[in-house]
Design an enzyme around this catalytic site. Structure first.
Site, PDB file in Angstrom:
ATOM      1  N   ARG A  36      41.885 -35.285 -14.468  1.00 50.25           N
ATOM      2  CA  ARG A  36      41.035 -35.299 -15.684  1.00 50.25           C
ATOM      3  C   ARG A  36      39.593 -34.837 -15.406  1.00 50.25           C
ATOM      4  O   ARG A  36      38.681 -35.188 -16.137  1.00 50.25           O
ATOM      5  CB  ARG A  36      41.022 -36.681 -16.331  1.00 50.25           C
ATOM      6  CG  ARG A  36      42.389 -37.142 -16.778  1.00 50.25           C
ATOM      7  CD  ARG A  36      42.291 -38.218 -17.837  1.00 50.25           C
ATOM      8  NE  ARG A  36      43.621 -38.642 -18.214  1.00 50.25           N
ATOM      9  CZ  ARG A  36      44.271 -39.648 -17.647  1.00 50.25           C
ATOM     10  NH1 ARG A  36      43.691 -40.352 -16.692  1.00 50.25           N
ATOM     11  NH2 ARG A  36      45.479 -39.959 -18.037  1.00 50.25           N
ATOM     12  N   LYS A  93      32.057 -22.291 -19.483  1.00 53.82           N
ATOM     13  CA  LYS A  93      33.306 -21.866 -20.137  1.00 53.82           C
ATOM     14  C   LYS A  93      34.324 -21.622 -19.040  1.00 53.82           C
ATOM     15  O   LYS A  93      34.097 -20.808 -18.134  1.00 53.82           O
ATOM     16  CB  LYS A  93      33.092 -20.579 -20.930  1.00 53.82           C
ATOM     17  CG  LYS A  93      32.557 -20.817 -22.321  1.00 53.82           C
ATOM     18  CD  LYS A  93      32.633 -19.545 -23.142  1.00 53.82           C
ATOM     19  CE  LYS A  93      32.069 -19.772 -24.523  1.00 53.82           C
ATOM     20  NZ  LYS A  93      32.002 -18.522 -25.311  1.00 53.82           N
ATOM     21  N   GLU A 124      26.867  -6.261 -18.820  1.00 50.36           N
ATOM     22  CA  GLU A 124      26.457  -7.584 -19.309  1.00 50.36           C
ATOM     23  C   GLU A 124      24.934  -7.743 -19.215  1.00 50.36           C
ATOM     24  O   GLU A 124      24.319  -8.422 -20.036  1.00 50.36           O
ATOM     25  CB  GLU A 124      27.156  -8.710 -18.539  1.00 50.36           C
ATOM     26  CG  GLU A 124      28.678  -8.741 -18.688  1.00 50.36           C
ATOM     27  CD  GLU A 124      29.179  -9.343 -20.016  1.00 50.36           C
ATOM     28  OE1 GLU A 124      28.364  -9.795 -20.843  1.00 50.36           O
ATOM     29  OE2 GLU A 124      30.415  -9.344 -20.215  1.00 50.36           O
ATOM     30  N   LYS A 180      20.519 -16.925 -20.553  1.00 55.02           N
ATOM     31  CA  LYS A 180      21.783 -17.610 -20.837  1.00 55.02           C
ATOM     32  C   LYS A 180      21.577 -19.121 -20.850  1.00 55.02           C
ATOM     33  O   LYS A 180      22.132 -19.826 -21.696  1.00 55.02           O
ATOM     34  CB  LYS A 180      22.864 -17.212 -19.823  1.00 55.02           C
ATOM     35  CG  LYS A 180      24.167 -17.945 -20.115  1.00 55.02           C
ATOM     36  CD  LYS A 180      25.406 -17.174 -19.915  1.00 55.02           C
ATOM     37  CE  LYS A 180      26.604 -17.958 -20.421  1.00 55.02           C
ATOM     38  NZ  LYS A 180      27.879 -17.385 -20.081  1.00 55.02           N
ATOM     39  N   GLU A 240      29.186 -23.698 -28.553  1.00 56.13           N
ATOM     40  CA  GLU A 240      29.271 -22.577 -29.499  1.00 56.13           C
ATOM     41  C   GLU A 240      29.636 -23.053 -30.902  1.00 56.13           C
ATOM     42  O   GLU A 240      30.535 -22.508 -31.544  1.00 56.13           O
ATOM     43  CB  GLU A 240      30.318 -21.567 -28.981  1.00 56.13           C
ATOM     44  CG  GLU A 240      30.068 -20.161 -29.490  1.00 56.13           C
ATOM     45  CD  GLU A 240      30.943 -19.101 -28.805  1.00 56.13           C
ATOM     46  OE1 GLU A 240      31.040 -19.094 -27.569  1.00 56.13           O
ATOM     47  OE2 GLU A 240      31.523 -18.303 -29.542  1.00 56.13           O
ATOM     48  N   ARG A 274      25.312 -19.566 -29.157  1.00 64.01           N
ATOM     49  CA  ARG A 274      26.071 -19.006 -28.040  1.00 64.01           C
ATOM     50  C   ARG A 274      26.933 -17.809 -28.451  1.00 64.01           C
ATOM     51  O   ARG A 274      27.225 -16.938 -27.634  1.00 64.01           O
ATOM     52  CB  ARG A 274      26.931 -20.121 -27.439  1.00 64.01           C
ATOM     53  CG  ARG A 274      27.496 -19.766 -26.114  1.00 64.01           C
ATOM     54  CD  ARG A 274      28.011 -20.959 -25.350  1.00 64.01           C
ATOM     55  NE  ARG A 274      28.554 -20.481 -24.109  1.00 64.01           N
ATOM     56  CZ  ARG A 274      28.824 -21.222 -23.051  1.00 64.01           C
ATOM     57  NH1 ARG A 274      28.603 -22.512 -23.100  1.00 64.01           N
ATOM     58  NH2 ARG A 274      29.309 -20.692 -21.954  1.00 64.01           N
ATOM     59  N   ASN A 290      28.333 -12.815 -27.320  1.00 66.24           N
ATOM     60  CA  ASN A 290      29.531 -11.985 -27.499  1.00 66.24           C
ATOM     61  C   ASN A 290      29.236 -10.622 -28.110  1.00 66.24           C
ATOM     62  O   ASN A 290      30.156  -9.953 -28.592  1.00 66.24           O
ATOM     63  CB  ASN A 290      30.554 -12.731 -28.360  1.00 66.24           C
ATOM     64  CG  ASN A 290      31.215 -13.835 -27.566  1.00 66.24           C
ATOM     65  OD1 ASN A 290      31.828 -13.582 -26.545  1.00 66.24           O
ATOM     66  ND2 ASN A 290      31.065 -15.065 -28.012  1.00 66.24           N
ATOM     67  N   HIS A 319      31.658  -7.905 -27.601  1.00 66.63           N
ATOM     68  CA  HIS A 319      32.849  -8.465 -26.957  1.00 66.63           C
ATOM     69  C   HIS A 319      34.094  -8.485 -27.835  1.00 66.63           C
ATOM     70  O   HIS A 319      35.204  -8.484 -27.305  1.00 66.63           O
ATOM     71  CB  HIS A 319      32.550  -9.876 -26.436  1.00 66.63           C
ATOM     72  CG  HIS A 319      31.811  -9.862 -25.120  1.00 66.63           C
ATOM     73  ND1 HIS A 319      30.606  -9.225 -24.958  1.00 66.63           N
ATOM     74  CD2 HIS A 319      32.121 -10.389 -23.908  1.00 66.63           C
ATOM     75  CE1 HIS A 319      30.197  -9.363 -23.710  1.00 66.63           C
ATOM     76  NE2 HIS A 319      31.102 -10.069 -23.049  1.00 66.63           N
ATOM     77  N   HIS A 333      37.351  -7.160 -26.193  1.00 73.45           N
ATOM     78  CA  HIS A 333      38.595  -7.912 -26.002  1.00 73.45           C
ATOM     79  C   HIS A 333      39.774  -7.165 -26.632  1.00 73.45           C
ATOM     80  O   HIS A 333      40.882  -7.172 -26.091  1.00 73.45           O
ATOM     81  CB  HIS A 333      38.464  -9.324 -26.592  1.00 73.45           C
ATOM     82  CG  HIS A 333      37.524 -10.200 -25.800  1.00 73.45           C
ATOM     83  ND1 HIS A 333      36.924 -11.320 -26.330  1.00 73.45           N
ATOM     84  CD2 HIS A 333      37.080 -10.119 -24.529  1.00 73.45           C
ATOM     85  CE1 HIS A 333      36.154 -11.872 -25.404  1.00 73.45           C
ATOM     86  NE2 HIS A 333      36.234 -11.164 -24.309  1.00 73.45           N
ATOM     87  N   HIS A 370      36.603  -5.635 -17.509  1.00 74.62           N
ATOM     88  CA  HIS A 370      36.000  -6.291 -18.670  1.00 74.62           C
ATOM     89  C   HIS A 370      34.649  -5.641 -19.026  1.00 74.62           C
ATOM     90  O   HIS A 370      34.391  -5.314 -20.188  1.00 74.62           O
ATOM     91  CB  HIS A 370      35.843  -7.790 -18.392  1.00 74.62           C
ATOM     92  CG  HIS A 370      35.131  -8.522 -19.479  1.00 74.62           C
ATOM     93  ND1 HIS A 370      35.638  -8.626 -20.760  1.00 74.62           N
ATOM     94  CD2 HIS A 370      33.930  -9.164 -19.501  1.00 74.62           C
ATOM     95  CE1 HIS A 370      34.789  -9.306 -21.513  1.00 74.62           C
ATOM     96  NE2 HIS A 370      33.740  -9.644 -20.781  1.00 74.62           N
TER      97      HIS A 370
END
Ligand code: GLY
Length: 369
Positions: A126, A148, A190, A230, A240, A247, A251, A254, A258, A271
């Site tokens: 956990r 993330k 980026e 960031k 987010e 946040r 993207n 992005h 994606h 990427h």
């Protein structure tokens, strides 16, 4: 002799009890070694989940930092490792080693390894402590910071994961020197993204500088600036959930990226390469939808191309498939596509007002069929 200490920087990510420090520069190596020593002194077992590419390029890295080779688990390079199979394998490895709740994971590699190892840390017993040692430019400026973590499903990218903050991040820019040129360039996309979304001064600085090679000392300061930006965004909107901005702005480009990665098959584009095409498309979208000055297109495209990044698809992809992939994006709300656009260069915002016909035109301009 050069004064290397001026290259060392740190950035604090303020998240109450989940706060941590990002160490950047040559000294991050000594700080990491001292931290590992102190964990050992407390009897805490350290296990490294490392990218196979790092292990072959920097074979002695972990022994130099006081970690024995038996505590290092290798993960194959490439997006395919962000899978349920690798996730399950790593959890079993930790369980077979009988690692307890006070054990610590180090995630050493690029975004794939960091996301995967971070999710293993978030899930095992956990949740156990973990640290990030990003080894690609993309991971240094983006994926290692902000907690993330996750893996992909055949249905889409990053569909399973958790917000699980690292206890610290150690960025050693010297590791960039052994990075393949294509990987390094992908990370620059980026960096350019930060300038476009919230820091016009960073964008202009990159424009004024010549192409910087991976071993250029100026990367320390640039990486630190990206981490600062960031950290500020993540501190204000960790999960987010902000209604506007927050946040989600990270993207920029992005949703297009994606879709390219999914439709072309993961691995066709890195990427960052897909992000570069996405940034060029987002600029085109802002010109058509938000009255962004059309002259900005050439500035964005020429900065991306300075780092040998693509601004167009290398082979046509099916427009309907690209649009359908965009419709599955996690940012979408109430069935509406949410995209990041720009009011001006350096000022991004979230919008659900982009029409499908416009998206279709954008894809066709980028070389889709
Ligand atoms: N890479 C986007 C984020 O961390 O939110």
């Amino acid at each position: 002799m050069k004064n290397l200490s001026s290259l060392n920087k740190h950035v604090d990510v303020a998240l109450a009890e989940r706060s941590y420090r990002i160490e950047i520069g040559p000294e991050a190596s000594q700080i990491l070694a001292a931290m590992l020593q102190s964990l050992k002194a407390k009897g805490r077992r350290v296990t490294v989940i490392a990218d196979a590419g790092l292990l072959s390029a920097q074979a002695d890295f972990f022994s130099q930092h006081g970690v024995d080779s038996g505590s290092v688990i290798s993960v194959p390079q490439g997006e395919a490792s962000k899978s349920i199979e690798q996730f399950a394998r790593l959890l079993s490895e930790l369980a077979q080693r009988a690692l307890g709740r006070d054990s610590v994971l180090l995630a050493a590699g690029g975004g794939v390894c960091g996301d995967l190892a971070g999710f293993v840390a978030a899930s095992y017993l956990r949740g156990i402590d973990f640290y990030q040692i990003p080894t690609t430019l993309l991971a240094m400026v983006d994926s290692s910071v902000g907690g993330k973590t996750g893996i992909n499903l055949p249905e889409g990218k990053n569909l399973v994961g958790a917000f699980w903050q690292p206890k610290g991040v150690f960025i050693l820019p010297a590791l960039l020197e052994t990075l393949p040129a294509r990987e390094f360039a992908a990370g620059v996309a980026e960096v350019i993204k930060y300038g476009m979304l919230c820091d016009i001064a960073l964008f202009e600085k990159l424009e004024q500088l010549p192409h910087l090679a991976a071993d250029d000392e100026r990367w320390c300061e640039i990486i630190a600036r990206c981490c600062e930006l960031k950290a500020t965004i993540v501190s204000a909107d960790e999960r987010e959930t902000a209604g506007s901005g927050g946040r989600a702005l990270l993207n920029l480009g992005h949703t297009f990226a994606h879709a390219i990665e999914q439709v072309s098959g993961y691995g066709t584009y890195l990427h960052g390469e897909a992000v570069a095409i996405g940034l060029s498309l987002a600029t085109r979208m802002a010109i058509k939808n938000d009255n962004l000055d059309p002259a900005i297109q050439a500035r964005v495209d020429s900065l991306l191309q300075r780092y040998h990044l693509p601004i167009q698809l290398s082979a046509p992809l099916d427009t309907d498939s690209l649009i359908s992939a965009m419709c599955k994006d996690k940012k979408n709300l109430a069935g509406k596509l949410r995209l990041i656009s720009m009011q001006s260069l350096g000022q991004a915002y979230v919008t659900d007002q982009i029409s499908e016909p416009l998206i279709r035109i954008l894809w066709q301009d980028a070389g889709a069929a």
